[in-house]
Design a protein around this motif. Structure first.
Motif, PDB file in Angstrom:
ATOM      1  N   MET A  24     -10.332  -6.458  -2.336  1.00 30.18           N
ATOM      2  CA  MET A  24     -10.594  -5.046  -2.068  1.00 30.18           C
ATOM      3  C   MET A  24     -12.010  -4.666  -2.483  1.00 30.18           C
ATOM      4  O   MET A  24     -12.690  -3.935  -1.765  1.00 30.18           O
ATOM      5  CB  MET A  24      -9.563  -4.188  -2.817  1.00 30.18           C
ATOM      6  N   SER A  25     -12.464  -5.159  -3.618  1.00 29.50           N
ATOM      7  CA  SER A  25     -13.818  -4.815  -4.071  1.00 29.50           C
ATOM      8  C   SER A  25     -14.877  -5.385  -3.143  1.00 29.50           C
ATOM      9  O   SER A  25     -15.956  -4.820  -3.001  1.00 29.50           O
ATOM     10  CB  SER A  25     -14.051  -5.289  -5.506  1.00 29.50           C
ATOM     11  N   LYS A  26     -14.588  -6.498  -2.495  1.00 31.96           N
ATOM     12  CA  LYS A  26     -15.539  -7.088  -1.552  1.00 31.96           C
ATOM     13  C   LYS A  26     -15.600  -6.326  -0.233  1.00 31.96           C
ATOM     14  O   LYS A  26     -16.645  -6.287   0.391  1.00 31.96           O
ATOM     15  CB  LYS A  26     -15.197  -8.547  -1.291  1.00 31.96           C
ATOM     16  N   ILE A  27     -14.481  -5.705   0.175  1.00 34.47           N
ATOM     17  CA  ILE A  27     -14.523  -5.001   1.461  1.00 34.47           C
ATOM     18  C   ILE A  27     -14.930  -3.541   1.310  1.00 34.47           C
ATOM     19  O   ILE A  27     -15.549  -2.978   2.200  1.00 34.47           O
ATOM     20  CB  ILE A  27     -13.197  -5.106   2.244  1.00 34.47           C
ATOM     21  N   ASN A  28     -14.589  -2.930   0.147  1.00 32.93           N
ATOM     22  CA  ASN A  28     -14.971  -1.525  -0.070  1.00 32.93           C
ATOM     23  C   ASN A  28     -14.824  -1.203  -1.550  1.00 32.93           C
ATOM     24  O   ASN A  28     -13.739  -0.853  -2.008  1.00 32.93           O
ATOM     25  CB  ASN A  28     -14.095  -0.591   0.771  1.00 32.93           C
ATOM     26  N   SER A  29     -15.912  -1.277  -2.267  1.00 32.14           N
ATOM     27  CA  SER A  29     -15.871  -1.065  -3.718  1.00 32.14           C
ATOM     28  C   SER A  29     -15.607   0.387  -4.103  1.00 32.14           C
ATOM     29  O   SER A  29     -15.310   0.677  -5.256  1.00 32.14           O
ATOM     30  CB  SER A  29     -17.169  -1.556  -4.363  1.00 32.14           C
ATOM     31  N   SER A  30     -15.701   1.306  -3.147  1.00 32.05           N
ATOM     32  CA  SER A  30     -15.475   2.714  -3.483  1.00 32.05           C
ATOM     33  C   SER A  30     -14.001   3.127  -3.364  1.00 32.05           C
ATOM     34  O   SER A  30     -13.647   4.227  -3.768  1.00 32.05           O
ATOM     35  CB  SER A  30     -16.336   3.621  -2.607  1.00 32.05           C
ATOM     36  N   LEU A  31     -13.148   2.253  -2.812  1.00 30.07           N
ATOM     37  CA  LEU A  31     -11.730   2.586  -2.716  1.00 30.07           C
ATOM     38  C   LEU A  31     -11.107   2.645  -4.107  1.00 30.07           C
ATOM     39  O   LEU A  31     -11.349   1.775  -4.943  1.00 30.07           O
ATOM     40  CB  LEU A  31     -10.971   1.543  -1.886  1.00 30.07           C
ATOM     41  N   ARG A  32     -10.325   3.682  -4.331  1.00 23.70           N
ATOM     42  CA  ARG A  32      -9.612   3.811  -5.597  1.00 23.70           C
ATOM     43  C   ARG A  32      -8.194   3.299  -5.392  1.00 23.70           C
ATOM     44  O   ARG A  32      -7.463   3.791  -4.529  1.00 23.70           O
ATOM     45  CB  ARG A  32      -9.594   5.256  -6.056  1.00 23.70           C
ATOM     46  N   VAL A  33      -7.813   2.300  -6.202  1.00 26.19           N
ATOM     47  CA  VAL A  33      -6.502   1.676  -6.086  1.00 26.19           C
ATOM     48  C   VAL A  33      -5.777   1.812  -7.417  1.00 26.19           C
ATOM     49  O   VAL A  33      -6.300   1.408  -8.457  1.00 26.19           O
ATOM     50  CB  VAL A  33      -6.614   0.187  -5.699  1.00 26.19           C
ATOM     51  N   ASN A  34      -4.581   2.408  -7.380  1.00 26.86           N
ATOM     52  CA  ASN A  34      -3.708   2.424  -8.550  1.00 26.86           C
ATOM     53  C   ASN A  34      -2.666   1.340  -8.346  1.00 26.86           C
ATOM     54  O   ASN A  34      -2.078   1.247  -7.263  1.00 26.86           O
ATOM     55  CB  ASN A  34      -2.992   3.772  -8.707  1.00 26.86           C
ATOM     56  N   VAL A  35      -2.444   0.536  -9.376  1.00 29.32           N
ATOM     57  CA  VAL A  35      -1.466  -0.549  -9.305  1.00 29.32           C
ATOM     58  C   VAL A  35      -0.299  -0.211 -10.212  1.00 29.32           C
ATOM     59  O   VAL A  35      -0.485   0.192 -11.364  1.00 29.32           O
ATOM     60  CB  VAL A  35      -2.094  -1.893  -9.740  1.00 29.32           C
ATOM     61  N   VAL A  36       0.900  -0.363  -9.661  1.00 32.43           N
ATOM     62  CA  VAL A  36       2.133  -0.227 -10.434  1.00 32.43           C
ATOM     63  C   VAL A  36       2.867  -1.548 -10.282  1.00 32.43           C
ATOM     64  O   VAL A  36       2.952  -2.085  -9.172  1.00 32.43           O
ATOM     65  CB  VAL A  36       2.989   0.956  -9.941  1.00 32.43           C
ATOM     66  N   THR A  37       3.398  -2.090 -11.387  1.00 28.59           N
ATOM     67  CA  THR A  37       3.936  -3.451 -11.353  1.00 28.59           C
ATOM     68  C   THR A  37       5.453  -3.545 -11.293  1.00 28.59           C
ATOM     69  O   THR A  37       5.982  -4.649 -11.266  1.00 28.59           O
ATOM     70  CB  THR A  37       3.445  -4.247 -12.578  1.00 28.59           C
ATOM     71  N   ASP A  38       6.139  -2.413 -11.284  1.00 30.17           N
ATOM     72  CA  ASP A  38       7.596  -2.493 -11.208  1.00 30.17           C
ATOM     73  C   ASP A  38       8.186  -1.202 -10.653  1.00 30.17           C
ATOM     74  O   ASP A  38       7.477  -0.215 -10.457  1.00 30.17           O
ATOM     75  CB  ASP A  38       8.207  -2.807 -12.578  1.00 30.17           C
ATOM     76  N   GLY A  39       9.476  -1.246 -10.404  1.00 31.87           N
ATOM     77  CA  GLY A  39      10.152  -0.091  -9.830  1.00 31.87           C
ATOM     78  C   GLY A  39      10.185   1.104 -10.756  1.00 31.87           C
ATOM     79  O   GLY A  39       9.973   2.238 -10.319  1.00 31.87           O
ATOM     80  N   LYS A  40      10.455   0.867 -12.022  1.00 35.17           N
ATOM     81  CA  LYS A  40      10.504   1.978 -12.973  1.00 35.17           C
ATOM     82  C   LYS A  40       9.154   2.684 -13.060  1.00 35.17           C
ATOM     83  O   LYS A  40       9.081   3.908 -13.104  1.00 35.17           O
ATOM     84  CB  LYS A  40      10.946   1.490 -14.349  1.00 35.17           C
ATOM     85  N   GLY A  41       8.090   1.906 -13.088  1.00 36.06           N
ATOM     86  CA  GLY A  41       6.750   2.490 -13.110  1.00 36.06           C
ATOM     87  C   GLY A  41       6.450   3.274 -11.846  1.00 36.06           C
ATOM     88  O   GLY A  41       5.802   4.320 -11.885  1.00 36.06           O
ATOM     89  N   THR A  42       6.967   2.786 -10.725  1.00 37.44           N
ATOM     90  CA  THR A  42       6.774   3.495  -9.457  1.00 37.44           C
ATOM     91  C   THR A  42       7.514   4.818  -9.473  1.00 37.44           C
ATOM     92  O   THR A  42       6.986   5.848  -9.048  1.00 37.44           O
ATOM     93  CB  THR A  42       7.250   2.628  -8.274  1.00 37.44           C
ATOM     94  N   LEU A  43       8.759   4.798  -9.976  1.00 42.03           N
ATOM     95  CA  LEU A  43       9.526   6.046 -10.065  1.00 42.03           C
ATOM     96  C   LEU A  43       8.836   7.036 -10.991  1.00 42.03           C
ATOM     97  O   LEU A  43       8.800   8.237 -10.710  1.00 42.03           O
ATOM     98  CB  LEU A  43      10.957   5.767 -10.519  1.00 42.03           C
ATOM     99  N   GLN A  44       8.248   6.552 -12.083  1.00 37.78           N
ATOM    100  CA  GLN A  44       7.505   7.424 -12.986  1.00 37.78           C
ATOM    101  C   GLN A  44       6.278   7.989 -12.275  1.00 37.78           C
ATOM    102  O   GLN A  44       5.964   9.171 -12.399  1.00 37.78           O
ATOM    103  CB  GLN A  44       7.087   6.676 -14.255  1.00 37.78           C
ATOM    104  N   TYR A  45       5.581   7.141 -11.521  1.00 42.28           N
ATOM    105  CA  TYR A  45       4.421   7.586 -10.754  1.00 42.28           C
ATOM    106  C   TYR A  45       4.832   8.703  -9.791  1.00 42.28           C
ATOM    107  O   TYR A  45       4.179   9.730  -9.704  1.00 42.28           O
ATOM    108  CB  TYR A  45       3.827   6.409  -9.978  1.00 42.28           C
ATOM    109  N   ILE A  46       5.945   8.493  -9.092  1.00 41.17           N
ATOM    110  CA  ILE A  46       6.444   9.504  -8.151  1.00 41.17           C
ATOM    111  C   ILE A  46       6.736  10.810  -8.886  1.00 41.17           C
ATOM    112  O   ILE A  46       6.388  11.889  -8.418  1.00 41.17           O
ATOM    113  CB  ILE A  46       7.683   8.982  -7.400  1.00 41.17           C
TER     114      ILE A  46
END
Length: 144
Positions: A24-46
């Motif tokens: 991602m950094s090679k194709i567009n370094s200005s993109l903001r990416v948030n990473v969540v590593t599991d379902g519980k974290g995703t539900l919290q993000y939501i």
């Protein structure tokens, strides 16, 4: 509240996360990416998403997660009022036609098998970002 991101990436494989970040950094370094590593974290993000300005523009979702199946998370995303129109691209190592059908039937906008190798991943990400972030019309595009 989460920092607003262009892409919410839901993936549990730490090696693939780093691989994705590098591509991602090679194709567009200005993109903001948030990473969540599991379902519980995703539900919290939501749960933490509280306004249109905090929403991602695109969600990349793996099927195989440690605590929640990606298909279950897809259903939660599609049932959430603020997230239901955000494009969701399933990005999984599974080539199982049953998984693909369930994902598309569940509201995924697309299903892609994870590319192996930096060049194929960069090409795939470039295409995903070009279409879903630059050319795809969203509900918000037509809001009065």
């Amino acid at each position: 509240m989460q920092v607003p991101a262009d892409i919410l990436y839901i993936e549990d494989n730490e090696d693939y996360i780093e691989f994705m970040k590098r591509a991602m950094s090679k194709i567009n370094s200005s993109l903001r990416v948030n990473v969540v590593t599991d379902g519980k974290g995703t539900l919290q993000y939501i749960d933490d998403v509280t306004g249109i300005e905090g929403l991602p523009k695109l969600i990349l979702l793996d099927i195989n997660l440690p605590d929640y199946n990606g298909l279950d998370l897809l259903a939660k995303i599609r049932s959430h009022k603020s997230l239901r129109y955000i494009p969701v691209v399933m990005l999984s190592s599974s080539e199982n036609p049953v998984d693909i059908r369930k994902a598309l039937d569940g509201g995924a906008n697309a299903y892609l098998v994870k590319p192996m190798g930096l060049a194929p991943l960069m090409e795939t990400l470039r295409s995903i970002c070009n279409f879903w972030l630059n050319h795809h019309q969203t509900v918000e595009s037509f809001a009065a």
